[in-house]
Design an enzyme around this catalytic site. Structure first.
Site, mmCIF file in Angstrom:
data_model
loop_
_atom_site.group_PDB
_atom_site.id
_atom_site.type_symbol
_atom_site.label_atom_id
_atom_site.label_comp_id
_atom_site.label_asym_id
_atom_site.label_seq_id
_atom_site.Cartn_x
_atom_site.Cartn_y
_atom_site.Cartn_z
ATOM 1 N N ASP A 136 -34.283 64.417 -31.767
ATOM 2 C CA ASP A 136 -35.312 63.737 -30.674
ATOM 3 C C ASP A 136 -35.249 64.768 -29.380
ATOM 4 O O ASP A 136 -36.124 63.887 -28.415
ATOM 5 C CB ASP A 136 -35.053 62.370 -30.559
ATOM 6 C CG ASP A 136 -35.571 61.692 -31.614
ATOM 7 O OD1 ASP A 136 -36.486 62.195 -32.562
ATOM 8 O OD2 ASP A 136 -35.483 60.526 -31.824
ATOM 9 N N ASP A 195 -22.699 60.156 -34.464
ATOM 10 C CA ASP A 195 -23.441 60.556 -33.202
ATOM 11 C C ASP A 195 -23.017 62.128 -32.995
ATOM 12 O O ASP A 195 -22.089 62.750 -33.439
ATOM 13 C CB ASP A 195 -22.898 60.023 -32.183
ATOM 14 C CG ASP A 195 -23.732 58.341 -32.033
ATOM 15 O OD1 ASP A 195 -24.656 58.303 -32.969
ATOM 16 O OD2 ASP A 195 -23.318 57.452 -31.408
ATOM 17 N N ASP A 197 -21.603 63.406 -30.615
ATOM 18 C CA ASP A 197 -20.070 64.106 -30.107
ATOM 19 C C ASP A 197 -18.964 63.867 -30.919
ATOM 20 O O ASP A 197 -17.896 63.934 -30.702
ATOM 21 C CB ASP A 197 -19.781 63.379 -28.896
ATOM 22 C CG ASP A 197 -20.023 61.825 -28.913
ATOM 23 O OD1 ASP A 197 -20.940 61.381 -29.408
ATOM 24 O OD2 ASP A 197 -18.783 61.122 -28.374
ATOM 25 N N ASP A 289 -27.433 49.141 -34.410
ATOM 26 C CA ASP A 289 -26.355 49.014 -35.291
ATOM 27 C C ASP A 289 -25.845 47.718 -35.594
ATOM 28 O O ASP A 289 -25.531 47.430 -36.863
ATOM 29 C CB ASP A 289 -25.216 49.889 -34.963
ATOM 30 C CG ASP A 289 -24.804 49.718 -33.409
ATOM 31 O OD1 ASP A 289 -25.356 48.790 -32.815
ATOM 32 O OD2 ASP A 289 -24.489 50.601 -32.591
#
Length: 531
Positions: A136, A195, A197, A289
């Site tokens: 995105d 994610d 990282d 989540d």
């Protein structure tokens, strides 16, 4: 030369007016203190003591259960069916279910290679694995870099898809939802989410997927986070202490007793059928989540937490990034509680005790009371009782219960127990922002749906002096007036207690003042403004 008296410098009329104003203010204070201030402050003390007892009982319950779990409970691979998935001589790789790996990202210049590389190195048959990079990014340079990285891995035979959207509608939830709509996803049974990282070990899927493949009642397998930059600075050590308790105790207890806990948004594997049955990803709060996890649990699905399955990740190492993250993590659950509490009450798929656990323990105490009591009691009500000596706080509420709660919180990170006192001061400051965010979520105020992606520094941390550019800080980024204002308030209360008090609270108040001031001027984290 004759001495000049104060009366020759300050007109008598001014002195008289000043004394008169001071006298009137003192008279007003005495008039309202007994009938108004004292009862209100005493009520606030009772409310705070009640919240402290609620939090204390919750922490004590968690402590007892985690001891029982460690001593007597079976490990997850013994409680559920589990055996490694192997190639079959007749059907070959068809024994392995098809797994989708989703990596949502937004302008992740420093870490995109880490997460993509880790996903592409997962030990799973290449024809049974689809990697989906959901980009995105709004920076065209970063988008081009991410796309080229995907093409590089695709040229090595990896089934990797680079997906972009026209807008960021729904933020992360919108990206994940859109990713599941593609035709090539229809034959996937499970989806692993990481994610940008996060860097899973190659055997991640081989350890997690059997729980889902062999136990049709399980919807989610959640791994534990480990932090590559926990030793970067004192702020990251404080974060590690808080999150280690969450994983070591809260997630473990929820998984072992009710087969329910909040999905952490990453480092987990979902059964796609469970996601669809629960209504899919929703962007009505900033904790998509947790929203999905609660809805799936209400449908009767079970979750498994694997404490020994660990995924490396990165903690926010700048104060600005950490504040935005904590706002989202505090505001979102409160907002979700507001929207789902009656749905949980009316649900007929789960038993009464699980409803009590979800509403009272999971939401009310941990997501609301825990933030509020820390701020209201120790940063506001307790200091105010110094100015109003008619209101007394019992020692058990001011000292003993907080000490026990803090000690119980320390079990997750034994290596940092010597930092416990610093952690208390740090958490008290952050409770200001968490309480504010909690109220915003409960009232669904202006910033209730604010989503700011947590800044990640990635490999720049390894060589800060060469690769990490120090940004230009605006005055609003450097000076935090809210922290400085509370620091001044606590300093005044500390001085008053030192001069007139009898409980010696000034020691705590002065130390808390220093912490508020340091954080108020932005001198915390890896990048110090203006250094």
């Amino acid at each position: 030369m004759a001495e000049v008296s104060a009366k020759t410098l300050i007109p008598e009329t001014f002195q008289g007016a000043r004394d008169d104003i001071a006298g009137q203010l003192g008279m007003i204070w005495e008039l309202i203190k007994a009938p108004l201030i004292v009862p209100l402050l005493r009520l606030a003390v009772y409310i705070c003591l009640t919240m402290s007892l609620m939090l204390f009982m919750e922490r004590l319950y968690m402590g007892v259960v985690i001891i029982l779990v460690k001593l007597f409970w079976k490990k997850p691979d013994k409680r559920y069916n589990w055996e490694p998935i192997r190639e079959d001589l007749e059907i070959g790789n068809a024994a392995f279910p098809v797994v989708l790996v989703q990596i949502p990202m937004f302008n992740e210049r420093e870490v995109y290679k880490i997460s993509i590389g880790a996903a592409c190195n997962l030990s799973w048959p290449s024809d049974r694995l689809v990697i989906q990079v959901l980009d995105d990014s709004t920076d065209p340079i970063i988008k081009d870099m991410v796309e080229k990285e995907c093409q590089r891995w695709a040229s090595k035979g990896i089934n990797i898809k680079y997906q972009i959207r026209e807008n960021r509608g729904g933020y992360k939830a919108g990206a994940l939802k859109e990713g599941l709509k593609h035709d090539y996803v229809k034959h996937c049974e499970f989806v692993a989410i990481f994610d940008a990282d996060f860097r899973p070990e190659p055997d991640f899927l081989r350890r997690a997927i059997p729980f889902l493949a062999l136990n049709p009642q399980i919807a989610l397998v959640q791994a534990r986070w480990r932090f590559v930059n926990a030793d970067e600075c004192l702020m990251t050590r404080m974060q590690e202490m808080s999150l280690d308790y969450h994983f070591t105790v809260e997630q473990e207890v929820g998984s072992s007793t009710h087969a329910f806990f909040g999905f952490n948004g990453t480092a987990g594997v979902w059964r796609i059928a469970a996601i669809n049955e629960a209504g899919g990803w929703k962007d009505r709060t900033t904790v998509e989540d947790m929203d999905l996890a609660v809805r799936a649990s209400l449908k009767g699905w079970k979750f498994v937490y694997l404490g020994d399955l660990q995924v490396k990740s990165e903690l926010p190492s700048t104060f600005k990034a950490f504040r935005f993250q904590q706002h989202r993590w505090s505001c979102g659950p409160a907002n979700l509680f507001r929207k789902m509490v009656m749905e949980i009450v009316r649900n007929k798929n789960v038993n009464f005790f699980k409803k009590i656990y979800v509403i009272y323990s999971f939401f009310f105490v941990r997501k609301i009371i825990a933030h509020m009591v820390t701020f209201w009691f120790y940063c506001l009500v307790l200091p105010l009782t110094i100015l109003v000596p008619e209101v007394d706080v019992p020692k058990w509420g001011a000292i003993y219960i907080p000490s026990i709660i803090t000690t119980l919180n320390a079990v997750g990170t034994p290596r940092s127990i010597h930092l416990l006192f610093y952690w208390i001061l740090f958490e008290n400051v952050m409770s200001l922002h968490r309480t504010k965010a909690t109220f915003i979520g409960l009232l669904e105020a202006g910033r209730a749906n604010e989503w700011v992606v947590t800044e990640k520094l990635g490999d720049a941390l390894k060589n800060k002096s060469k690769t990490l550019k120090r940004p230009m800080f605006k005055i609003g980024d450097r000076i935090h007036l809210l922290e400085l204002g509370f620091g001044a308030f606590l300093f005044f209360c500390g001085c008053y207690d030192f001069l007139y008090g009898k409980n010696n609270y000034f020691i705590y108040l002065f130390l808390q003042t220093i912490t508020f001031t340091i954080m108020g001027f932005g001198y915390i984290g890896t990048i110090v403004p203006g250094s």
